[in-house]
Design an enzyme around this catalytic site. Structure first.
Site, PDB file in Angstrom:
ATOM      1  N   LYS A   1       0.826  -1.220   0.000  1.00  0.00           N
ATOM      2  CA  LYS A   1       0.000   0.000   0.000  1.00  0.00           C
ATOM      3  C   LYS A   1       0.852   1.258   0.000  1.00  0.00           C
ATOM      4  O   LYS A   1       0.452   2.278  -0.546  1.00  0.00           O
ATOM      5  CB  LYS A   1      -0.983  -0.002   1.172  1.00  0.00           C
TER       6      LYS A   1
ATOM      7  N   LYS B   1      -3.712 -10.395  -6.852  1.00  0.00           N
ATOM      8  CA  LYS B   1      -4.943 -10.678  -6.110  1.00  0.00           C
ATOM      9  C   LYS B   1      -6.091  -9.818  -6.628  1.00  0.00           C
ATOM     10  O   LYS B   1      -5.905  -8.649  -6.943  1.00  0.00           O
ATOM     11  CB  LYS B   1      -4.641 -10.382  -4.629  1.00  0.00           C
TER      12      LYS B   1
ATOM     13  N   LYS C   1     -10.819  -4.960  -4.552  1.00  0.00           N
ATOM     14  CA  LYS C   1     -11.938  -4.065  -4.809  1.00  0.00           C
ATOM     15  C   LYS C   1     -11.468  -2.660  -5.156  1.00  0.00           C
ATOM     16  O   LYS C   1     -12.236  -1.861  -5.653  1.00  0.00           O
ATOM     17  CB  LYS C   1     -12.911  -4.071  -3.636  1.00  0.00           C
TER      18      LYS C   1
HETATM   19  P1  ATP Z   1      -8.532  -3.226  -0.902  1.00  0.00           P
HETATM   20  O1  ATP Z   1      -8.327  -3.484  -2.341  1.00  0.00           O
HETATM   21  O2  ATP Z   1      -9.372  -2.007  -0.616  1.00  0.00           O
HETATM   22  O3  ATP Z   1      -7.290  -3.293  -0.070  1.00  0.00           O
HETATM   23  P2  ATP Z   1      -9.550  -5.889  -0.672  1.00  0.00           P
HETATM   24  O4  ATP Z   1     -10.399  -6.152  -1.835  1.00  0.00           O
HETATM   25  O5  ATP Z   1      -8.202  -6.510  -0.633  1.00  0.00           O
HETATM   26  O6  ATP Z   1      -9.464  -4.359  -0.367  1.00  0.00           O
HETATM   27  P3  ATP Z   1     -10.199  -6.163   2.122  1.00  0.00           P
HETATM   28  O7  ATP Z   1     -11.188  -5.231   2.709  1.00  0.00           O
HETATM   29  O8  ATP Z   1      -8.764  -5.852   2.401  1.00  0.00           O
HETATM   30  O9  ATP Z   1     -10.402  -6.340   0.576  1.00  0.00           O
HETATM   31  O10 ATP Z   1     -10.488  -7.655   2.582  1.00  0.00           O
HETATM   32  C1  ATP Z   1     -11.672  -8.123   3.111  1.00  0.00           C
HETATM   33  C2  ATP Z   1     -11.615  -9.621   3.235  1.00  0.00           C
HETATM   34  O11 ATP Z   1     -11.681 -10.228   1.946  1.00  0.00           O
HETATM   35  C3  ATP Z   1     -10.342 -10.146   3.889  1.00  0.00           C
HETATM   36  O12 ATP Z   1     -10.666 -11.264   4.682  1.00  0.00           O
HETATM   37  C4  ATP Z   1      -9.505 -10.565   2.718  1.00  0.00           C
HETATM   38  O13 ATP Z   1      -8.582 -11.573   3.040  1.00  0.00           O
HETATM   39  C5  ATP Z   1     -10.572 -11.091   1.766  1.00  0.00           C
HETATM   40  N1  ATP Z   1     -10.121 -10.965   0.379  1.00  0.00           N
HETATM   41  C6  ATP Z   1      -9.872  -9.798  -0.275  1.00  0.00           C
HETATM   42  N2  ATP Z   1      -9.485 -10.041  -1.532  1.00  0.00           N
HETATM   43  C7  ATP Z   1      -9.467 -11.395  -1.671  1.00  0.00           C
HETATM   44  C8  ATP Z   1      -9.137 -12.275  -2.734  1.00  0.00           C
HETATM   45  N3  ATP Z   1      -8.750 -11.803  -3.902  1.00  0.00           N
HETATM   46  N4  ATP Z   1      -9.238 -13.616  -2.536  1.00  0.00           N
HETATM   47  C9  ATP Z   1      -9.642 -14.111  -1.344  1.00  0.00           C
HETATM   48  N5  ATP Z   1      -9.965 -13.324  -0.295  1.00  0.00           N
HETATM   49  C10 ATP Z   1      -9.881 -11.999  -0.441  1.00  0.00           C
END
Ligand code: ATP
Ligand code: LTN
Length: 332
Positions: free
Chosen positions: A115, A197, A200
């Site tokens: 980040k 990964k 969002k």
């Molecule tokens: P950002 O992109 O805003 O950092 P993010 O999409 O990575 O967000 P988080 O809010 O950080 O999402 O994560 C929420 C939950 O979803 C956490 O438990 C995280 O491990 C899970 N998660 C996020 N992205 C994935 C993915 N690609 N595959 C599996 N689990 C995920």
């Protein structure tokens, strides 16, 4: 909510529209675990501000994320659903824990490194201490289990280390939590760059599927998904795109990877992508219908988070009082 069952805590940041990665990696498990555990599911708005947010968007998204939890099947009669900033205990405990966490531990966190690369103009102290606040979230409720995607494993491990250290210095006080990671879909990858990964906050909207994307958009994203050139539907490290599609298909249809491979044996990529898209569309349809219904019932949504906040404050204050006593603060 007197503790007879084991306890679960998890949360998602309202930093964007929820993705299929969030659903498969986290929320789907949350729903399944509700009957066997005492669950607390939080919208972690305090974590979201480690990255610059537009206030009006944060306000709207916080409620939308809450409604997506409910629409996906989180039942507020069974689980405590609340907004992080409604329980000031998280920030208070976080301070105590930060005095029990080393700079070196924080600088090893992969999410911080990633980040801070992505937001070079805003490497704020909150981004660095973020895992301490996450540890406070978990430890404030004496949670036994933390259902998250694979990317959060390192943070849960740090929370364990912090809890163990606190217990070592002050005597048994905090439950040492464990991560609960799904077998299939612990790391859903971007549809456009399957080495990355699914996230969002990906600037490329074709890389991720939103839980609220309409069926045409979902189908279009899967049709465009990156695969490879050999036309064999098998999971392997050399085939990240195909493996990812197989994981998504298996997760949303509750099949094993082997069952899915068998099902598509001998089929072409075109048909495969359509089938994955259709499976996702039909898995998300009930969620989307319920989301639309909830969006028209603001009073209900408000009642849910108010009730959640009460329970969360009650439970976390008990831990905070114990912690304050152990470290030598005078009782109020
Ligand atoms: P950002 O992109 O805003 O950092 P993010 O999409 O990575 O967000 P988080 O809010 O950080 O999402 O994560 C929420 C939950 O979803 C956490 O438990 C995280 O491990 C899970 N998660 C996020 N992205 C994935 C993915 N690609 N595959 C599996 N689990 C995920
Ligand atoms: N750090 C997590 C979100 C998060 C969380 C938590 C997850 C904050 N507090 C407590 C589980 C338990 C993330 O970025 N996905």
């Amino acid at each position: 909510m007197e503790q007879t069952k084991k306890r679960i805590f998890s949360g998602i940041q309202p930093s964007g529209d929820l993705s299929l990665g969030n659903y498969i990696g986290a929320i789907k498990n949350w729903v399944n675990l509700q009957d066997d555990y005492e669950c607390l599911y939080c919208i972690v708005d305090m974590h979201a501000i480690t990255v610059r947010q537009t206030p009006a968007d944060l306000r709207r998204r916080t409620l939308e994320v809450l409604m997506q939890y409910l629409a996906a099947g989180v039942d507020p009669e069974k689980s405590c659903v609340f907004i992080q900033s409604h329980a000031s205990t998280h920030a208070e405990l976080s301070w105590v824990l930060s005095c029990n966490t080393q700079m070196g531990e924080l600088s090893r966190m992969t999410q911080f490194k990633e980040k801070s690369k992505k937001h070079e103009d805003n490497i704020n102290a909150g981004l660095f201490t973020y895992p301490i606040l996450m540890a406070a979230d978990i430890l404030a409720y004496q949670a036994d289990l933390v259902p998250v995607g694979h990317d959060q494993l390192q943070h849960v491990e740090l929370a364990r280390d912090i809890a163990n250290r606190f217990n070592h210095f002050y005597g048994d006080t905090l439950t040492v939590p464990e991560a609960y990671i799904p077998k299939v879909g612990k790391r859903i990858m971007s549809l456009q760059t399957p080495e990355m990964k699914m996230s969002k906050s990906d600037p490329n909207p074709n890389g991720f599927v939103r839980l609220l994307d309409d069926p045409d958009t979902i189908m279009r994203k899967f049709k465009r998904a990156v695969t490879d050139s050999d036309n064999v539907i098998k999971a392997s490290p050399e085939k990240p795109g195909v493996t990812n599609l197989l994981s998504i298909y298996s997760a949303v249809t509750n099949k094993t990877m082997e069952e899915s491979e068998r099902e598509f044996d001998g089929k072409g990529y075109g048909d495969f992508k359509l089938a994955v898209g259709e499976a996702v569309v039909s898995a998300l349809k009930p969620l989307q219908t319920e989301f639309d219904r909830l969006s028209k019932d603001k009073a209900y949504v408000e009642a849910v988070y108010k009730k959640g906040a009460e329970m969360a404050n009650y439970l976390s204050n008990r831990t905070l009082r114990k912690v304050y006593k152990k470290i030598g603060f005078i009782a109020k």
